[in-house]
Design a protein around this motif. Structure first.
Motif, PDB file in Angstrom:
ATOM      1  N   LYS A 108       0.890  -1.048   0.102  1.00 22.01           N
ATOM      2  CA  LYS A 108      -0.083  -0.023  -0.118  1.00 22.01           C
ATOM      3  C   LYS A 108       0.956   1.185   0.185  1.00 22.01           C
ATOM      4  CE  LYS A 108      -4.148  -0.225   1.916  1.00 22.01           C
ATOM      5  NZ  LYS A 108      -5.332  -0.194   2.839  1.00 22.01           N
ATOM      6  N   LEU A 109       1.940   1.402  -0.971  1.00 18.51           N
ATOM      7  CA  LEU A 109       2.970   2.167  -1.063  1.00 18.51           C
ATOM      8  C   LEU A 109       2.406   3.425  -1.913  1.00 18.51           C
ATOM      9  CD1 LEU A 109       5.662   3.562  -0.618  1.00 18.51           C
ATOM     10  CD2 LEU A 109       6.433   2.098  -2.223  1.00 18.51           C
ATOM     11  N   PHE A 110       2.356   4.715  -1.405  1.00 17.98           N
ATOM     12  CA  PHE A 110       1.967   5.956  -2.230  1.00 17.98           C
ATOM     13  C   PHE A 110       2.973   6.815  -2.279  1.00 17.98           C
ATOM     14  CE2 PHE A 110      -0.001   9.987  -2.683  1.00 17.98           C
ATOM     15  CZ  PHE A 110      -0.951   9.969  -3.720  1.00 17.98           C
ATOM     16  N   ILE A 111       3.220   7.568  -3.306  1.00 19.33           N
ATOM     17  CA  ILE A 111       4.075   8.752  -3.314  1.00 19.33           C
ATOM     18  C   ILE A 111       3.561   9.965  -4.216  1.00 19.33           C
ATOM     19  CG2 ILE A 111       5.391   7.870  -5.147  1.00 19.33           C
ATOM     20  CD1 ILE A 111       7.736   9.438  -3.856  1.00 19.33           C
ATOM     21  N   ASN A 112       3.510  11.089  -3.515  1.00 19.35           N
ATOM     22  CA  ASN A 112       3.160  12.277  -4.378  1.00 19.35           C
ATOM     23  C   ASN A 112       4.185  12.954  -5.008  1.00 19.35           C
ATOM     24  OD1 ASN A 112       2.228  14.859  -5.241  1.00 19.35           O
ATOM     25  ND2 ASN A 112       0.920  14.990  -3.447  1.00 19.35           N
ATOM     26  N   ARG A 113       4.520  12.728  -6.150  1.00 19.99           N
ATOM     27  CA  ARG A 113       5.767  13.483  -6.775  1.00 19.99           C
ATOM     28  C   ARG A 113       5.812  14.870  -6.979  1.00 19.99           C
ATOM     29  NH1 ARG A 113       8.698   8.830  -7.745  1.00 19.99           N
ATOM     30  NH2 ARG A 113       7.563   6.750  -8.477  1.00 19.99           N
ATOM     31  N   ASP A 114       4.487  15.394  -6.751  1.00 22.31           N
ATOM     32  CA  ASP A 114       4.563  16.912  -6.715  1.00 22.31           C
ATOM     33  C   ASP A 114       4.980  17.418  -5.338  1.00 22.31           C
ATOM     34  OD1 ASP A 114       3.163  16.531  -9.392  1.00 22.31           O
ATOM     35  OD2 ASP A 114       1.230  16.419  -8.352  1.00 22.31           O
ATOM     36  N   ALA A 115       6.169  18.149  -5.706  1.00 18.41           N
ATOM     37  CA  ALA A 115       6.731  18.883  -4.282  1.00 18.41           C
ATOM     38  C   ALA A 115       5.909  19.760  -3.831  1.00 18.41           C
ATOM     39  CB  ALA A 115       7.795  19.651  -4.722  1.00 18.41           C
ATOM     40  N   ILE A 116       5.787  19.774  -2.448  1.00 18.27           N
ATOM     41  CA  ILE A 116       4.979  20.649  -1.580  1.00 18.27           C
ATOM     42  C   ILE A 116       5.972  21.547  -0.722  1.00 18.27           C
ATOM     43  CG2 ILE A 116       3.522  20.519   0.770  1.00 18.27           C
ATOM     44  CD1 ILE A 116       2.827  17.672  -0.147  1.00 18.27           C
ATOM     45  N   TYR A 117       5.666  22.910  -0.966  1.00 19.63           N
ATOM     46  CA  TYR A 117       6.517  23.732  -0.269  1.00 19.63           C
ATOM     47  C   TYR A 117       5.437  24.663   0.711  1.00 19.63           C
ATOM     48  CZ  TYR A 117      10.242  22.930  -3.890  1.00 19.63           C
ATOM     49  OH  TYR A 117      11.102  22.145  -4.466  1.00 19.63           O
ATOM     50  N   ASN A 118       5.889  24.561   1.752  1.00 19.42           N
ATOM     51  CA  ASN A 118       5.071  25.374   2.795  1.00 19.42           C
ATOM     52  C   ASN A 118       5.785  25.868   3.828  1.00 19.42           C
ATOM     53  OD1 ASN A 118       3.226  26.018   4.771  1.00 19.42           O
ATOM     54  ND2 ASN A 118       1.698  24.742   4.277  1.00 19.42           N
ATOM     55  N   ASN A 119       6.140  26.756   4.199  1.00 22.00           N
ATOM     56  CA  ASN A 119       7.077  27.548   5.180  1.00 22.00           C
ATOM     57  C   ASN A 119       6.601  27.482   6.551  1.00 22.00           C
ATOM     58  OD1 ASN A 119       5.182  29.690   5.108  1.00 22.00           O
ATOM     59  ND2 ASN A 119       6.625  30.919   4.383  1.00 22.00           N
ATOM     60  N   LYS A 120       5.461  26.924   6.661  1.00 21.82           N
ATOM     61  CA  LYS A 120       4.712  26.733   7.953  1.00 21.82           C
ATOM     62  C   LYS A 120       4.823  25.404   8.294  1.00 21.82           C
ATOM     63  CE  LYS A 120       1.419  30.410   7.541  1.00 21.82           C
ATOM     64  NZ  LYS A 120      -0.142  30.983   7.447  1.00 21.82           N
ATOM     65  N   ILE A 121       5.375  24.626   7.544  1.00 19.01           N
ATOM     66  CA  ILE A 121       5.717  23.038   7.980  1.00 19.01           C
ATOM     67  C   ILE A 121       7.218  23.158   8.282  1.00 19.01           C
ATOM     68  CG2 ILE A 121       5.633  20.484   7.427  1.00 19.01           C
ATOM     69  CD1 ILE A 121       3.678  21.254   5.448  1.00 19.01           C
ATOM     70  N   SER A 122       7.519  22.937   9.518  1.00 16.92           N
ATOM     71  CA  SER A 122       8.863  23.061   9.890  1.00 16.92           C
ATOM     72  C   SER A 122       9.330  21.481  10.260  1.00 16.92           C
ATOM     73  CB  SER A 122       8.976  23.692  11.265  1.00 16.92           C
ATOM     74  OG  SER A 122      10.397  23.622  11.847  1.00 16.92           O
ATOM     75  N   LEU A 123      10.524  21.058   9.781  1.00 21.51           N
ATOM     76  CA  LEU A 123      10.952  19.851   9.943  1.00 21.51           C
ATOM     77  C   LEU A 123      11.368  19.330  11.340  1.00 21.51           C
ATOM     78  CD1 LEU A 123      12.887  19.206   6.457  1.00 21.51           C
ATOM     79  CD2 LEU A 123      10.293  18.599   7.065  1.00 21.51           C
ATOM     80  N   ASP A 124      11.537  20.539  11.955  1.00 17.34           N
ATOM     81  CA  ASP A 124      11.874  20.262  13.646  1.00 17.34           C
ATOM     82  C   ASP A 124      10.705  20.163  14.292  1.00 17.34           C
ATOM     83  OD1 ASP A 124      14.707  20.702  13.079  1.00 17.34           O
ATOM     84  OD2 ASP A 124      14.367  22.906  13.031  1.00 17.34           O
ATOM     85  N   ASN A 125       9.518  20.536  13.824  1.00 19.82           N
ATOM     86  CA  ASN A 125       8.179  20.302  14.172  1.00 19.82           C
ATOM     87  C   ASN A 125       7.133  20.160  13.210  1.00 19.82           C
ATOM     88  OD1 ASN A 125       6.201  20.288  16.527  1.00 19.82           O
ATOM     89  ND2 ASN A 125       6.168  22.872  16.719  1.00 19.82           N
ATOM     90  N   ILE A 126       7.205  18.975  12.869  1.00 28.60           N
ATOM     91  CA  ILE A 126       6.512  18.572  11.375  1.00 28.60           C
ATOM     92  C   ILE A 126       4.959  18.483  11.932  1.00 28.60           C
ATOM     93  CG2 ILE A 126       6.849  16.006  11.318  1.00 28.60           C
ATOM     94  CD1 ILE A 126       7.332  16.441   8.415  1.00 28.60           C
ATOM     95  N   LEU A 127       4.699  17.645  12.818  1.00 27.32           N
ATOM     96  CA  LEU A 127       3.437  17.461  13.264  1.00 27.32           C
ATOM     97  C   LEU A 127       2.298  18.514  13.671  1.00 27.32           C
ATOM     98  CD1 LEU A 127       4.054  14.085  15.224  1.00 27.32           C
ATOM     99  CD2 LEU A 127       3.287  14.492  12.550  1.00 27.32           C
ATOM    100  N   ASN A 128       2.292  19.477  12.711  1.00 26.86           N
ATOM    101  CA  ASN A 128       1.330  20.682  12.987  1.00 26.86           C
ATOM    102  C   ASN A 128       0.278  20.549  12.051  1.00 26.86           C
ATOM    103  OD1 ASN A 128       2.021  21.642  10.434  1.00 26.86           O
ATOM    104  ND2 ASN A 128       3.702  22.584  11.294  1.00 26.86           N
ATOM    105  N   GLU A 129      -0.812  21.583  12.178  1.00 30.14           N
ATOM    106  CA  GLU A 129      -1.925  21.272  11.171  1.00 30.14           C
ATOM    107  C   GLU A 129      -1.580  21.412   9.972  1.00 30.14           C
ATOM    108  OE1 GLU A 129      -4.386  24.726  12.654  1.00 30.14           O
ATOM    109  OE2 GLU A 129      -4.512  23.954  14.774  1.00 30.14           O
ATOM    110  N   HIS A 130      -0.747  21.934   9.497  1.00 31.73           N
ATOM    111  CA  HIS A 130      -0.374  22.070   7.897  1.00 31.73           C
ATOM    112  C   HIS A 130      -0.110  20.702   7.520  1.00 31.73           C
ATOM    113  CE1 HIS A 130      -0.889  26.483   7.960  1.00 31.73           C
ATOM    114  NE2 HIS A 130      -0.283  26.553   9.318  1.00 31.73           N
TER     115      HIS A 130
END
Length: 283
Positions: A207-229
């Protein structure tokens, strides 16, 4: 996920149980069983992604007590768009179900929780709602095992007519729905669903899925990724692999599903009356 931060907000709350991190985002449940973030600009081949997903699946099965289904297909799903398939659907059931309920206009829609725990082991699928999702976020590959779709109700059938397998598996009584669109629209109105999707199920144990369209969102921080965005992006990607892909063990079922998006999560099937549906079936 030991270094992840879990910050509650007005629309996002976290819980923890044996299945992983339970996030409630806008009153919808997401169970995160695994999450990893790749190095910046790091790329993986399809074979590497497949092998990685298989390793994670083995780990999930071992630590969470899930069955290990055979893996034959190495397909990676890359298109989450769903085009409604309105070809006629057949549904098989026991004669007493038809006589005691359907004939009287009493219908039932299933839910993920039901199918994951149903007593009939031939029909039980602990991987309902499960998907291994990869998203390219801010130039990093973010991979997560997610279980979701608890706010969908499900009507199951098949395109297979006069099928001995389906008679033996589900029951000897068959009903046919020639006008699937009218049938789905009538149910949608009856249960006050937000929308519906009609699609044939694919079979892939990873059940492997990949979205190859890049997502750029400066409100998603990799240091605190589990946010609403992050969960908003996840919501847009999980639907097809979670609800229209099943382990390969179930491939003989050739299942077709009508799924209905509801305003809340469901833990039990929904029973409802709609005698009008009886005029839309052949029995």
């Amino acid at each position: 996920m030991n270094n992840l931060k879990f910050t509650n907000t007005k629309h996002l709350k976290f819980q923890h149980n044996k299945n992983g991190v339970v996030a409630i985002y806008n009153n919808k449940k997401y169970i995160i069983g695994y999450l990893s973030i790749g190095n910046e600009s790091e790329n993986f081949s399809d074979s590497e992604l497949s092998k990685y997903a298989e390793i994670v699946l083995d780990f999930q099965c071992k630590v969470r007590g899930l069955p290990r289904h055979k893996i034959e297909s190495q397909n990676i799903f890359t298109n989450g768009l769903i085009e409604n398939d309105y070809r006629p659907i057949h549904k098989y059931m026991k004669s007493e179900i038809f006589n005691d309920y359907i004939k009287k206009g009493s219908w039932q829609l299933g839910c993920i929780e039901q199918y994951r725990t149903i007593e009939n082991q031939k029909q039980r699928d602990e991987f309902e709602g499960y998907a291994f999702i990869n998203m390219i976020m801010n130039n990093h590959i973010v991979s997560t095992v997610c279980n979701s779709g608890f706010n969908y109700l499900i009507f199951c059938g098949t395109h297979e007519d006069n099928s001995t397998f389906h008679e033996n598996q589900f029951g000897e009584k068959k009903i046919t729905i020639p006008n699937v669109k009218a049938f789905a629209e009538s149910i949608k109105k009856s249960i006050n669903a937000k929308k519906y999707y009609v699609q044939k199920v694919s079979y892939n144990s990873v059940k492997l899925f990949i979205n190859r369209d890049a997502i750029y969102n400066n409100k998603i921080s990799l240091d605190n990724i589990l946010n609403e965005h992050f969960f908003e992006s996840l919501k847009d990607n999980f639907l097809y692999p979670s609800l229209f892909v099943k382990p390969e063990t179930f491939k003989p079922e050739n299942e077709v599903r009508i799924i209905f998006e509801m305003h809340k999560d469901y833990k039990k099937p929904l029973r409802f009356d709609n005698i009008g549906l009886n005029y839309l079936i052949n029995s």
